[in-house]
Scaffold this motif. Structure first.
Motif, PDB file in Angstrom:
ATOM      1  N   LEU A  62      24.853  33.818  -3.990  1.00  0.00           N
ATOM      2  CA  LEU A  62      25.387  33.956  -5.394  1.00  0.00           C
ATOM      3  C   LEU A  62      25.738  32.430  -5.586  1.00  0.00           C
ATOM      4  CD1 LEU A  62      27.303  37.148  -5.320  1.00  0.00           C
ATOM      5  CD2 LEU A  62      25.098  36.882  -6.214  1.00  0.00           C
ATOM      6  N   ASP A  76      28.338  33.355 -14.974  1.00  0.00           N
ATOM      7  CA  ASP A  76      27.673  34.490 -14.672  1.00  0.00           C
ATOM      8  C   ASP A  76      28.748  35.627 -14.230  1.00  0.00           C
ATOM      9  OD1 ASP A  76      26.032  36.706 -14.486  1.00  0.00           O
ATOM     10  OD2 ASP A  76      24.368  35.732 -13.774  1.00  0.00           O
ATOM     11  N   VAL A  79      26.899  39.067 -11.611  1.00  0.00           N
ATOM     12  CA  VAL A  79      26.278  39.056 -10.453  1.00  0.00           C
ATOM     13  C   VAL A  79      26.487  40.404  -9.543  1.00  0.00           C
ATOM     14  CG1 VAL A  79      25.645  36.750 -10.177  1.00  0.00           C
ATOM     15  CG2 VAL A  79      27.943  37.515  -9.412  1.00  0.00           C
ATOM     16  N   GLY A  80      27.884  40.833  -9.464  1.00  0.00           N
ATOM     17  CA  GLY A  80      28.333  41.911  -8.722  1.00  0.00           C
ATOM     18  C   GLY A  80      27.603  43.324  -9.278  1.00  0.00           C
ATOM     19  N   MET A  83      23.823  42.993  -8.305  1.00  0.00           N
ATOM     20  CA  MET A  83      23.760  43.609  -6.859  1.00  0.00           C
ATOM     21  C   MET A  83      23.616  45.112  -6.855  1.00  0.00           C
ATOM     22  SD  MET A  83      26.363  41.129  -4.694  1.00  0.00           S
ATOM     23  CE  MET A  83      26.062  41.828  -3.156  1.00  0.00           C
ATOM     24  N   ALA A 112      16.380  42.519 -10.872  1.00  0.00           N
ATOM     25  CA  ALA A 112      17.646  41.542 -10.930  1.00  0.00           C
ATOM     26  C   ALA A 112      17.137  40.277 -11.843  1.00  0.00           C
ATOM     27  CB  ALA A 112      17.835  41.139  -9.702  1.00  0.00           C
ATOM     28  N   THR A 227      19.922  33.038 -11.101  1.00  0.00           N
ATOM     29  CA  THR A 227      21.191  33.553 -10.453  1.00  0.00           C
ATOM     30  C   THR A 227      20.912  34.961 -10.465  1.00  0.00           C
ATOM     31  OG1 THR A 227      22.392  31.972 -11.771  1.00  0.00           O
ATOM     32  CG2 THR A 227      23.653  33.936 -11.071  1.00  0.00           C
ATOM     33  N   CYS A 230      19.018  35.651  -7.092  1.00  0.00           N
ATOM     34  CA  CYS A 230      19.922  35.542  -5.972  1.00  0.00           C
ATOM     35  C   CYS A 230      20.835  36.551  -5.794  1.00  0.00           C
ATOM     36  CB  CYS A 230      20.880  34.408  -6.166  1.00  0.00           C
ATOM     37  SG  CYS A 230      20.028  32.532  -5.922  1.00  0.00           S
ATOM     38  N   ALA A 231      21.285  37.182  -7.122  1.00  0.00           N
ATOM     39  CA  ALA A 231      22.214  38.484  -6.910  1.00  0.00           C
ATOM     40  C   ALA A 231      21.261  39.564  -6.393  1.00  0.00           C
ATOM     41  CB  ALA A 231      22.763  38.538  -8.256  1.00  0.00           C
ATOM     42  N   GLY A 251      29.223  44.845  -3.928  1.00  0.00           N
ATOM     43  CA  GLY A 251      29.408  43.285  -4.949  1.00  0.00           C
ATOM     44  C   GLY A 251      30.741  43.728  -5.946  1.00  0.00           C
ATOM     45  N   GLU A 255      31.882  38.328  -8.147  1.00  0.00           N
ATOM     46  CA  GLU A 255      31.619  37.385  -8.933  1.00  0.00           C
ATOM     47  C   GLU A 255      32.604  36.502  -8.713  1.00  0.00           C
ATOM     48  OE1 GLU A 255      31.538  40.579  -9.832  1.00  0.00           O
ATOM     49  OE2 GLU A 255      33.410  40.846 -10.829  1.00  0.00           O
ATOM     50  N   ALA A 258      32.295  34.347  -5.645  1.00  0.00           N
ATOM     51  CA  ALA A 258      31.240  33.140  -5.833  1.00  0.00           C
ATOM     52  C   ALA A 258      31.647  32.042  -6.615  1.00  0.00           C
ATOM     53  CB  ALA A 258      30.036  33.926  -6.450  1.00  0.00           C
TER      54      ALA A 258
END
Lengths: 337, 327
Positions: A62, A76, A79-80, A83, A112, A227, A230-231, A251, A255, A258
């Motif tokens: 992340l 961002d 991200v969690g 995920m 994603a 991003t 990656c998540a 997740g 965030e 990260a």
């Protein structure tokens, strides 16, 4: 080209986070029994250090994407949730549809990436503040993930997929290979192509970058998509690790880890700087703190407090005011000498 | 922005709330009753209070991510002091409120004097408060003291069977005070000025530092009060309460028409935002067939619509201003 005088080691941007990480590891090696021991069992490496890197893999992934977004003065928060969404899709594909491995990996990544695209479009086309734009998906994303799994924890058995989270290649955990691969790829894009310059120029002064002909919108959207990807990958790892899509916990709060990792790494929240190696070191610092506490029998709750204090201290080091004071102090010493 | 344009987001929130309430009343039997309405206030009082504090911070152009954790910390401090140390409930409440206010002031000072981004400082504050709460007790602690139960049972009788409970009263009282402070006091006006344009506020001679520390102090106090209400409503302290609450609070503030860039909005809108949130939640419970996770999806969608609306309004104003200058 003019010849540049090499910067003093301690003035290099990645020095501080890497030094802090090294210090933490050294302290640990001295104080915690068995911390530094790495042994080979069943043809793969085992040990606390390996465990730190393995457990830190999702946050490191992340952090790679987040570094780019923050360097462009964005953020961002979603991200969690992304995920959780990716994990939910993967688990559903295996458990309900018994899909082949390629599909199980590809479809969640596409989902994603689409989430990242959505964030990017909200920021660039709709002109929203990044915090708000990604807040929407943070709030709604986990709900969508719950709807995908029907509110259940979907469990599955698929050794080939579990390899993502628990497997090892040449003795090294597969997660480490993934992190290394993604970092090298993104790092190469940043340092070997003009992209890195564009990214930092957007963060430094977006208007100036646009007037200089940088395609600001396209690059910003690409940052959010990366991003998202990656998540998604981090979500796949987390899901494969526990052989289940635990949507309400997958997740959760990551965030924040990260973002802290990126900030610890020396990427300023006000944009204009991208320090990927620093961000990885930042992620490892956080994970080392957590693992150390666990090994010494200190509860997770203390880890939270200590993380908070460390984060504030490191941010303090990066503030101009503190830097100025430090430099005056160092300058005085030079004069005295 | 003209008065009408400035209030379009607020009017839109009121319209959405009215539509939701009427729709739910038509769709579900017994939804349109005084009891449900009072429950709405009672259940959402902790969220409402954190949202009121958050309104101050957002109006001033900042953000506070620590509200949920601070609320949990306060609730567990109260519970442990009363149950395990035999404190008088009022003393415990006072100490918890003081603690949360102090936390808020501390964060405000760090933000202003050390110039670290509010996002990071309050993020660290969130970890810090959650960690402290879990250190005090990992498990929820029920409160059985008679004095505390008596306090929680207070209320103004409305009809034979119905009371307006103390939690709802405190929430409404806090709203009135907050509305008064933001609209009619110098410090409230400087909150708006700070959020509108920090540099201009500074050049006008407003005391930026004092205002910044003030908004985070208010937010800390409100989160503490939310913790107090939580213990009154649940008769327990819970160190894991309010996970993710900061986002619900921010969502409620934005849906209530306050601009996240600061300077525009108010606490009345926040009340509507909280009511919209609560109504969606209650309607989904009434329905019984829908997963409770639809609440999140619905709130996310509303958030999107409102931010887009605000965006459209502000950019239209910006264009007109530009024309005015060039013409």
């Amino acid at each position: 080209m003019t010849k540049q005088t090499p910067l003093a080691l301690w003035r290099r941007p990645t020095f501080w986070p890497v030094a802090l990480l090294a210090l933490l590891w050294l302290l640990n090696a001295a104080l915690t029994p068995n911390f530094a021991r790495i042994e080979v069992r069943d043809g793969r490496l085992f040990g606390s250090l390996i465990d730190v890197i393995h457990r830190g893999a999702p946050v490191m992934l992340l952090a790679v994407g987040m570094t780019l977004v923050i360097a462009m003065r964005g953020i961002d928060l979603s991200v969690g949730s992304v995920m959780a969404m990716a994990g939910a899709v993967a688990a559903q594909l295996i458990a309900v549809h018994d899909a082949p491995l390629a599909v199980v990996v590809a479809v969640p990544l596409v989902v994603a990436a689409a989430a990242g695209l959505w964030n990017g479009l909200l920021v660039t086309l709709a002109g929203m503040q990044p915090i708000v734009a990604t807040l929407i998906l943070l709030v709604a994303g986990r709900g969508v993930a719950q709807l995908i799994t029907g509110g259940q924890i979907t469990t599955f058995e698929r050794p080939a997929f579990q390899f993502l989270g628990t497997g090892a290649l040449l003795g090294v955990p597969f997660t480490l290979w993934l992190v290394a691969g993604v970092t090298l790829l993104v790092g190469a894009l940043l340092r070997l192509t003009p992209l890195g310059l564009y990214v930092e120029s957007i963060g430094g002064n977006e208007r100036a970058a646009r007037l200089a002909g940088v395609r600001v919108r396209a690059i910003k959207v690409a940052g959010y998509v990366l991003t998202g990807l990656c998540a998604g990958l981090a979500g796949l790892i987390a899901t494969a690790d526990i052989k289940a899509a635990d949507v309400s916990n997958c997740g959760l709060y990551i965030e924040l880890d990260a973002i802290l990792a990126v900030v610890l790494g020396g990427t300023s929240l006000s944009g204009g700087r991208a320090r990927m190696v620093g961000a990885l070191a930042g992620a490892l610092i956080m994970q080392t703190l957590t693992t150390t506490m666990l090994m010494r029998g200190i509860g997770q709750e203390y880890a939270l407090v200590i993380k908070a204090v460390v984060a504030l201290l490191v941010c303090l080091i990066y503030t101009p005011r503190f830097r100025g004071a430090l430099q005056r102090l160092v300058g005085r010493e030079v004069h005295a000498a | 922005m003209s008065l009408l344009r400035r209030n379009i987001p607020l009017l839109a929130s009121v319209a959405v709330y009215a539509a939701l309430y009427v729709g739910a009343s038509l769709a579900y039997h017994h939804f349109c009753s005084l009891r449900v309405l009072i429950n709405l206030f009672e259940e959402n009082a902790p969220l409402g209070l954190t949202a009121v504090g958050m309104t101050f911070v957002i109006l001033a152009g900042g953000i506070d991510l620590s509200v949920g954790s601070v609320m949990a910390l306060c609730s567990i401090v109260i519970a442990v002091l009363i149950e395990q140390h035999g404190w008088h409930p009022l003393a415990a409440l006072a100490l918890a409120l003081g603690l949360s206010t102090l936390l808020g002031t501390g964060m405000g000072c760090i933000i202003h004097y050390l110039q670290i981004a509010p996002f990071i400082v309050t993020l660290a504050g969130m970890f810090f408060a959650r960690g402290l709460a879990l250190i005090i007790s990992v498990e929820p602690v029920p409160i059985r003291a008679a004095g505390h139960a008596w306090l929680g049972g207070l209320g103004i009788p409305l009809t034979g069977q119905l009371d307006i409970p103390i939690t709802a009263l405190v929430f409404l009282g806090a709203l009135f005070v907050a509305a008064y402070v933001t609209v009619l006091t110098p410090i409230g006006r400087s909150v708006y000025a700070l959020g509108g344009d920090e540099e201009a506020a500074l050049l006008m001679g407003l005391r930026i530092g004092r205002t910044k520390v003030f908004v985070y102090t208010v937010s800390g106090f409100c989160s503490g009060l939310a913790g107090v209400l939580f213990t009154l409503y649940q008769s327990a302290g819970n160190p894991s309460a309010g996970v993710g609450m900061e986002l619900d609070a921010i969502a409620a503030v934005v849906v209530g028409g306050t601009l996240l860039t600061g300077g525009v909005g108010g606490v009345c809108g926040t009340l509507i935002g909280v009511l919209i949130f609560g109504t969606i939640q209650t309607a989904i419970i009434f329905d019984g067939r829908l997963s409770s996770w639809w609440t999140r999806v619905a709130i996310g969608t509303l958030l999107l619509l409102f931010v887009l609306l605000q965006r459209a309004l502000t950019s239209a104003t910006g264009r007109r201003k530009a024309q005015h200058v060039s013409g």
